[in-house]
Design an enzyme around this catalytic site. Structure first.
Site, PDB file in Angstrom:
ATOM      1  N   SER A 124     132.057  15.218 -54.674  1.00 45.18           N
ATOM      2  CA  SER A 124     131.851  16.422 -55.474  1.00 45.18           C
ATOM      3  C   SER A 124     133.094  17.298 -55.445  1.00 45.18           C
ATOM      4  O   SER A 124     133.999  17.095 -54.632  1.00 45.18           O
ATOM      5  CB  SER A 124     130.669  17.213 -54.926  1.00 45.18           C
ATOM      6  OG  SER A 124     131.061  17.839 -53.712  1.00 45.18           O
ATOM      7  N   LYS A 125     133.068  18.283 -56.318  1.00 47.40           N
ATOM      8  CA  LYS A 125     134.162  19.248 -56.386  1.00 47.40           C
ATOM      9  C   LYS A 125     134.351  19.923 -55.024  1.00 47.40           C
ATOM     10  O   LYS A 125     135.454  20.114 -54.549  1.00 47.40           O
ATOM     11  CB  LYS A 125     133.800  20.291 -57.449  1.00 47.40           C
ATOM     12  CG  LYS A 125     134.896  21.274 -57.744  1.00 47.40           C
ATOM     13  CD  LYS A 125     134.520  22.175 -58.882  1.00 47.40           C
ATOM     14  CE  LYS A 125     134.158  23.543 -58.379  1.00 47.40           C
ATOM     15  NZ  LYS A 125     133.660  24.459 -59.387  1.00 47.40           N
TER      16      LYS A 125
END
Ligand code: GLU
Length: 504
Positions: free
Chosen positions: A261-262
């Site tokens: 994920s970011k």
């Protein structure tokens, strides 16, 4: 396997920065299309007004263009099935939603968001599905006259698919093989929202059909939506035209636990976006591979190996080679672990392989941004050729090249001091006069002269090379020291020896 004209689509939603998983989806679509002489289409899926982010579409276009994945049809270049932005196709979707209503495969639902919210809270595992729909406010439960009245009164409604009970839905995924779903597990997804916009589910099916999409590569997270899509293909009587799906494996966190994920990028200090993305709402800048100094060739090559290999040990592939060698059969079902060190390795290899003239404009810009004026591009080209196999990221060209253009900002005197003595001072003073007498200041000539002088003064050449290097570049780095001296020329070489002697 391929029997109709290959047409694939990359169908991002403009909701923010483009995660590298998204670029990999675009890449695999592109490779497959190009391998089969087909078309690669960019369709912007912007029907979710709540998640729409200004600037995100342009950002996606810029990312694709940086990666060299040029769409054959898109909102920008148009094409035979325009428009390619779903928000501009609103009327089309309503027509099909109405067809589904007419055939009894969809129904109106008038439950308000508040009512549904309450149900979700009060009923564990509540879903709008065949087990609950009969107790809710929809055109399956209300008398037709009341439904007509609600619509005439412009009461907000959505249109939902009517998923059948007790059926099995199967399809063959090009990567996963045979996949089966039980309809009792599938909820009655909204197809048309109260604002008249379609949901992803309706729009994706209608557009894949109308745009004659033959194959759809998309992330594994869309697999649970497949039964809804298959039912829609069936209900709209298009089943024979359904594209073949390939659900790509997830890109996993470096430790293999869960989807990358970011947040992981921020936490662990690596980029997950193709290019810098500034979130206007939070003011947070998510760094991109491009701005961190990756070459697009390296980025693409790295992405291709996340979940795919050609069955040999080869790791470096040009885009043309990827087009030639790509095969769905060699995409793994298992998730691919993201490894930033490996990404950097690809970049270093690509910097080495890339022609100096191609690197030159970008290196020039990097140096100029740091205040180094480049007057002689031939000189810069020679410098690049000399140092490019020492650069991992493009920014490294600054550290590796700066001393060719200006005196080193710092000289690591501490590294010379401990073994410094009068013999060495004498050596470097003599070296200066020898350099002054040289006609040909080429690496080999300098080396021969340097070593002969060391021998004459009975000092090991090896003990003199490190001080010489530090005088020229400021520290213990850089290519072969005689190459550096030759590139700097006599004046700069002498000047730097003198400067350091003064400080010692
Ligand atoms: N709009 C979807 C997304 O944002 C596309 C999924 C698909 O390719 O079907 O990823």
């Amino acid at each position: 396997m391929v029997n109709k004209k290959v047409r694939v689509r990359f169908a991002p939603s403009p909701t923010g920065g483009l995660h590298l998983g998204g670029v990999r989806t675009a890449l695999f679509n592109y490779l497959f299309a190009k391998q089969h002489g087909g078309e690669f289409i960019l369709r912007v899926e912007d029907t979710d007004q709540n998640r729409f982010v200004e600037g995100a579409e342009q950002y996606i276009l810029d990312c694709l263009s940086w990666c060299g994945l040029t769409p054959d049809e898109s909102p920008v270049v148009g094409g035979p099935y325009a428009p390619y932005r779903q928000s501009e196709r609103k009327a089309i979707y309503r027509e099909y939603a109405e067809k589904l209503l007419a055939s009894g495969n969809a129904y109106y639902a008038f439950d308000t968001p508040e009512e549904l919210e309450k149900l979700r809270k009060d009923t564990p595992n509540f879903q709008y599905n065949l087990f609950y729909r009969d107790g809710l406010k929809n055109s399956l439960t209300l008398p037709p006259a009341e439904v007509a009245q609600l619509i005439a009164d412009q009461k907000p409604y959505v249109i939902r698919i009517k998923v059948p009970a007790d059926e099995k839905i199967s399809f063959t995924d090009l990567i996963r093989g045979h996949v089966t779903f039980e309809t009792n597990q599938v909820d009655d997804k909204v197809l048309l929202k109260a604002d008249g916009m379609p949901t992803y589910h309706l729009a994706v099916v209608v557009d894949d059909y109308l745009m004659k999409i033959s194959h759809a590569f998309r992330g594994e997270e869309w697999l649970p939506s497949a039964p809804v899509h298959i039912l829609l293909w069936e209900y709209l009587d298009w089943k024979n035209e359904m594209p073949q799906w390939a659900h790509l494996p997830l890109i996993l966190k470096p430790d293999g636990h869960g989807k990358l994920s970011k947040r992981d990028g921020i936490r662990l200090g690596f980029p997950v976006y193709a290019m810098n993305w500034l979130d206007v709402k939070t003011g947070e800048l998510a760094p991109g591979f491009k701005e961190l100094g990756f070459l697009p060739e390296a980025f693409i090559n790295f992405l291709a190996t996340l979940g795919w290999n050609d069955g040999t040990d080869q790791e470096l592939f040009t885009l043309a080679e990827l087009i030639e060698k790509f095969s769905i059969e060699r995409i793994s079902k298992a998730g691919a672990k993201f490894d930033y060190e490996k990404a950097k390795w690809f970049n270093a290899e690509w910097i080495k392989r890339t022609d100096t003239n191609i690197l030159l404009p970008q290196v020039k810009e990097i140096l100029e941004n740091k205040g180094i004026a480049i007057n002689d591009t031939n000189y810069l080209a020679s410098v690049i050729t000399l140092i490019k196999d020492r650069c991992i990221l493009m920014e490294d060209f600054y550290q590796q090249a700066a001393y060719f253009f200006q005196n080193p900002a710092l000289i690591d005197i501490a590294a010379i001091k401990p073994k410094w003595n009068t013999e060495k001072i004498h050596f470097f003073e003599t070296l200066i006069s020898k350099i002054k007498g040289m006609d040909d200041f080429a690496p080999l000539e300098i080396e021969t002269m340097f070593k002969a002088l060391a021998e004459e003064l009975a000092i090991k050449a090896g003990d003199l090379m490190l001080p010489f290097r530090i005088m020229l570049v400021g520290g213990k780095f850089g290519p072969h020291v005689f190459d550096i001296a030759s590139m700097l020329g006599t004046n700069a070489t002498i000047g730097r020896i003198e400067n350091t002697l003064k400080e010692l």
